[in-house]
Design an enzyme around this catalytic site. Structure first.
Site, mmCIF file in Angstrom:
data_model
loop_
_atom_site.group_PDB
_atom_site.id
_atom_site.type_symbol
_atom_site.label_atom_id
_atom_site.label_comp_id
_atom_site.label_asym_id
_atom_site.label_seq_id
_atom_site.Cartn_x
_atom_site.Cartn_y
_atom_site.Cartn_z
ATOM 1 N N CYS A 379 0.770 -1.355 0.073
ATOM 2 C CA CYS A 379 0.061 0.165 -0.005
ATOM 3 C C CYS A 379 0.983 1.229 -0.005
ATOM 4 O O CYS A 379 1.527 1.507 -0.989
ATOM 5 C CB CYS A 379 -1.096 -0.076 1.252
ATOM 6 S SG CYS A 379 -2.604 0.969 0.768
ATOM 7 N N HIS A 513 -3.600 -5.191 0.760
ATOM 8 C CA HIS A 513 -3.052 -5.824 1.774
ATOM 9 C C HIS A 513 -3.118 -7.112 1.842
ATOM 10 O O HIS A 513 -4.049 -7.771 2.595
ATOM 11 C CB HIS A 513 -3.701 -5.248 3.387
ATOM 12 C CG HIS A 513 -3.579 -3.668 3.421
ATOM 13 N ND1 HIS A 513 -2.302 -3.132 4.063
ATOM 14 C CD2 HIS A 513 -4.212 -2.655 2.763
ATOM 15 C CE1 HIS A 513 -2.287 -1.668 4.138
ATOM 16 N NE2 HIS A 513 -3.571 -1.492 3.351
ATOM 17 N N GLU A 515 -1.502 -9.144 3.657
ATOM 18 C CA GLU A 515 -1.128 -9.775 4.935
ATOM 19 C C GLU A 515 -2.688 -10.197 5.475
ATOM 20 O O GLU A 515 -2.679 -10.915 6.329
ATOM 21 C CB GLU A 515 -0.455 -8.751 5.826
ATOM 22 C CG GLU A 515 -1.189 -7.389 6.385
ATOM 23 C CD GLU A 515 -1.303 -6.522 5.327
ATOM 24 O OE1 GLU A 515 -1.110 -6.538 4.176
ATOM 25 O OE2 GLU A 515 -1.275 -5.257 5.653
HETATM 26 N N1 GLN Z 1 -2.031 6.880 2.795
HETATM 27 C C1 GLN Z 1 -2.087 5.848 1.699
HETATM 28 C C2 GLN Z 1 -3.522 5.886 0.952
HETATM 29 O O1 GLN Z 1 -4.469 6.571 1.589
HETATM 30 C C3 GLN Z 1 -1.636 4.528 1.971
HETATM 31 C C4 GLN Z 1 -2.714 3.823 2.794
HETATM 32 C C5 GLN Z 1 -2.231 2.781 3.318
HETATM 33 O O2 GLN Z 1 -1.399 2.147 3.285
HETATM 34 N N2 GLN Z 1 -3.261 1.598 3.794
HETATM 35 O O3 GLN Z 1 -3.855 5.790 -0.072
#
Ligand code: GLN
Length: 541
Positions: A379, A513, A515
């Protein structure tokens, strides 16, 4: 017929109520029952999405896009059953619902009170959305005695009456602290905690007692006597080396048989081989690798719970122990990355929010790219890797994310419109912070001949998301020419989902994600392959 097991905690917090619930779920499942777990959280926030990871740990995201308590992660990892939005509720949600109903006039002028209106809404939640489960385990967050918890205790007390003993059970998790001066495990805090429960009308049927050493029979009998339960229903829960031993040790101490006895069910045969195999592999690895997690909340490991577990699963798949080196990304803004990263075999930059520490993450990605160290960006970690490549491979010096403010080259920018299940979703800079991200499962298509395609063994995948910003597709060609390709995209080809550097041992960034979907008995392929690459790296250095 669904039976309900209500799980409360006493004496102190952090006893591992979520794990204990998950482990009981795993044991009942190992006996062939269909189980599901739910968490009732007494805090007033509507969901944990906007709570500080330092206070509340990770936000777990379900397939259907709910931002929930991290205990749902334990439930999923121990049972393999995907949690749903209907498996976590907070006081904030309950009140919002009741107040909205009152505004609509649906209470026909009644005076709205905690009993019965709030308690009814809690009961309705507990009983809602069942799907032929044999057991529904409901964990009540917090510790008995908390003011916020009272309506929840009252609701489950009423449910206990309505369902009857044959369909409900109360399990209470407590602690027997060891007092060195006396040389004894002490039962008094447990007695007090049970009194507290009894004062709100709940008589626990089973006490699960955490202790750091074996509980003598005399103390077990004493707890039973003072707390009004059978001696067999005082089940020791001793400290273990790995959390995956918990189902096995609870079984040895008689937890599942005691639960079945309560419900008057003849115990069906138990299959624990998958847990035995996991514990065997965790306890006797054939090697080890060091992975750096470069993040912003590394002071509290619970903030990266699923991540740490997924790395362990990757280790299980490769028969190695994964030693995590937790690094606060800000240190790379003043100190050389080399001193901290030279001895690791893989670098992982996890999800994150906000500008603080972002330059440090970019530096970590640069180190991994230039030094050919396996890099896994998740992410925010993908977004930072893309910015790094744009700055240092393509030469776009002003490359940044609009998350940090306006910039000349928005490599990462706010998505204002996207589609979910055929419905257009819209948001703007000033949308509410809570629940307004791209959340939950979305499909992605993987390009032919990419690394990720061979890792997944498939061209189409579905993964869980939680983010507001997206990598800007306008820079795809420039980045590809410089060596970083978009190897996974939304099925309509619009949103970049995965980036990779083909000419690097292992450099992969994912917008989702992974994970959250890894299980000890079904490790996520990206984590399995990342650890495999780290093992190879460890042979080089
Ligand atoms: N801050 C980034 C976004 O909002 C990444 C979010 C995250 O890593 N879950 O896109």
């Amino acid at each position: 017929m669904t039976r309900f097991i209500f799980i409360t905690g006493g004496v102190v917090s952090s006893l591992g109520k979520g794990l204990a619930s998950a482990a009981l779920g795993a044991l009942l499942q190992a006996r062939g029952f269909k189980v599901r777990l739910r968490k009732l959280d007494p805090y007033i926030n509507v969901d944990p999405g906007t709570m500080s990871p330092y206070q509340h740990g990770e936000v777990f995201v379900t397939e259907d896009g709910a931002e929930t308590d991290l205990d749902l992660g334990h439930y999923e990892r121990f049972t393999g059953v995907n949690a749903l939005r209907t498996d976590n509720v907070t006081t904030g949600q309950i009140y919002s619902k009741v107040i909205a109903k009152e505004r609509r006039g649906e209470y026909l002028g009644a005076t709205i009170q905690v009993i019965p209106h709030i308690t009814d809404a809690i009961k309705e939640f507990v009983m809602s959305d069942l799907d032929g489960e044999d057991f529904m385990l409901c964990e009540i967050g917090g510790t008995v005695g908390d003011i916020e918890g009272l309506p929840f205790l009252e609701a489950i007390r009423q449910l206990g009456n309505e369902l009857g003993r044959e369909r409900s059970m109360f399990m209470h998790l407590t602690l027997l602290p060891y007092v060195a001066a006396a040389g004894e495990l002490k039962t008094k805090p447990t007695q007090h905690s049970v009194k507290e429960l009894q004062s709100v009308g709940i008589q626990p049927d089973l006490l699960l007692c955490r202790a750091d050493r074996p509980i003598p029979d005399s103390e077990r009998r004493k707890v039973a006597l003072f707390c009004n339960v059978r001696t067999e229903a005082v089940v020791p829960a001793l400290d273990v080396e790995t959390i995956y031993q918990v189902p096995l040790t609870y079984h040895e101490q008689g937890l599942d048989s005691e639960v079945l006895r309560h419900f008057n069910i003849a115990a069906p045969p138990l299959k624990l081989d998958r847990w035995q195999e996991i514990v065997r592999r965790v306890m006797a690895p054939e090697g080890e690798v060091a992975i750096a997690i470069v993040g912003k909340y590394t002071g509290l490991h619970d903030a990266y719970k699923s991540l740490a577990e997924a790395l362990t699963h990757g280790g299980i798949a490769n028969n190695v122990r994964v030693n995590v080196k937790w690094l606060e990304s800000e240190i790379f803004e003043n100190e050389n990355t080399v001193t901290h990263l030279e001895d690791v075999h893989g670098i992982l930059v996890p999800g994150g929010f906000g500008e603080r520490g972002s330059e440090g993450k970019i530096n970590a990605a640069r180190f991994a790219r230039e030094r050919h160290v396996p890099y896994f960006g998740i992410c925010f970690g993908m977004q930072m890797a893309v910015i790094e490549a744009a700055r240092n491979l393509v030469g776009i010096k002003g490359a940044s994310s609009t998350e940090f403010g306006a910039c000349s080259d928005p490599l990462v920018g706010l998505m204002t419109e996207w589609e979910q299940g055929g419905v257009k979703q819209v948001r703007s800079e000033d949308t509410d912070k809570g629940g307004s991200m791209r959340l939950g499962a979305y499909p992605a298509a993987l390009s032919a001949n990419s690394k990720v395609r061979s890792i997944y063994g498939s061209g189409s995948i579905s993964e869980r998301h939680r983010h507001r910003y997206e990598v800007n597709p306008a820079y795809e060609a420039q980045l590809a020419k410089a060596g970083l390709v978009f190897s996974g995209k939304s099925p309509d080809g619009v949103l970049p989902e995965i980036v990779e550097i083909p000419d690097h041992p292992w450099f992969i960034g994912v917008q989702f994600h992974p994970e959250l979907k890894s299980r000890p008995f079904d490790p996520h392929p990206l984590f399995t392959d990342f650890i495999r690459a780290a093992v190879e790296q460890s042979r080089l250095v």
